[in-house]
Design an enzyme around this catalytic site. Structure first.
Site, PDB file in Angstrom:
ATOM      1  N   GLY A  12      18.647   1.519   0.073  1.00 44.57           N
ATOM      2  CA  GLY A  12      20.101   1.540   0.013  1.00 44.57           C
ATOM      3  C   GLY A  12      20.692   1.166   1.355  1.00 44.57           C
ATOM      4  N   CYS A  13      21.903   1.628   1.599  1.00 46.37           N
ATOM      5  CA  CYS A  13      22.585   1.342   2.862  1.00 46.37           C
ATOM      6  C   CYS A  13      21.725   1.796   4.034  1.00 46.37           C
ATOM      7  CB  CYS A  13      23.939   2.042   2.895  1.00 46.37           C
ATOM      8  SG  CYS A  13      24.794   1.838   4.467  1.00 46.37           S
ATOM      9  N   PHE A  14      21.503   0.901   4.980  1.00 46.48           N
ATOM     10  CA  PHE A  14      20.603   1.241   6.075  1.00 46.48           C
ATOM     11  C   PHE A  14      21.157   2.282   7.026  1.00 46.48           C
ATOM     12  CE2 PHE A  14      21.550  -3.305   7.907  1.00 46.48           C
ATOM     13  CZ  PHE A  14      22.847  -2.955   8.261  1.00 46.48           C
ATOM     14  N   TRP A  15      22.467   2.512   7.025  1.00 46.35           N
ATOM     15  CA  TRP A  15      23.021   3.563   7.888  1.00 46.35           C
ATOM     16  C   TRP A  15      22.451   4.924   7.503  1.00 46.35           C
ATOM     17  CZ3 TRP A  15      28.824   2.112   6.968  1.00 46.35           C
ATOM     18  CH2 TRP A  15      29.130   0.937   7.638  1.00 46.35           C
TER      19      TRP A  15
END
EC number: 1.8.4.11
Length: 157
Positions: A12-15
């Protein structure tokens, strides 16, 4: 010098993915970026527009004497939904796919066994792709350690 190993996960979102791993004992460093795809050195904009075929990933350097690859895989499985293709939460697109990128045959075997174990424990199809690691392209600096810089409490990892 210590025997530092590397793994790369798309979840998913790498953050958020980076936030899961950066504080774990035994993780030496994390960096967010892109893997897969068809162009060299993609920008975040190119990846988000779906024009490059890259996956948002977190690269993890770790000390296997402190944390095992199996333990990292447990964190991977428990911090995203590996049954939704091209989607994690509100984030939709190929770049949010579930991936395990391996660097050697040992990692490949462990990852495959881990996926089999996960599949045995659910009636849903695990869509995680296990693939040999290729070129890693770091994301722009403002994406690195994003939640640490923003002191954002949206995620409760």
């Amino acid at each position: 010098m210590k025997n530092i190993k590397t793994t790369v996960f798309g979840m998913g979102c790498f953050w958020g993915a980076e936030e899961v791993f950066r504080k774990i004992n035994g993780v030496v460093s994390t960096e967010v970026g892109f893997m897969g795809g068809t162009i060299k050195n993609p920008t975040y904009g190119q990846v988000c527009r779906g024009k490059s075929g890259h996956i948002e990933v977190v690269k993890i350097d770790y000390d296997p004497e402190i944390i095992s690859y199996d333990e990292l895989l447990d964190l991977f499985w428990n911090n995203h939904n590996p049954t939704t293709p091209n989607k994690q939460g509100w984030d939709v697109g190929e770049q949010y796919s579930s991936y395990i990128f391996y660097f050697d045959d040992e990692q490949k075997l462990i990852a495959e066994k881990s996926l089999e174990k996960m599949q045995e424990n659910t009636d849903l199809k695990i869509v995680t792709i296990i693939e040999k690691a290729g070129s890693f392209y770091p994301a722009e600096e403002y994406h690195q350690k994003y939640f640490m810089k923003k002191n954002n409490s949206i995620l409760n990892f």
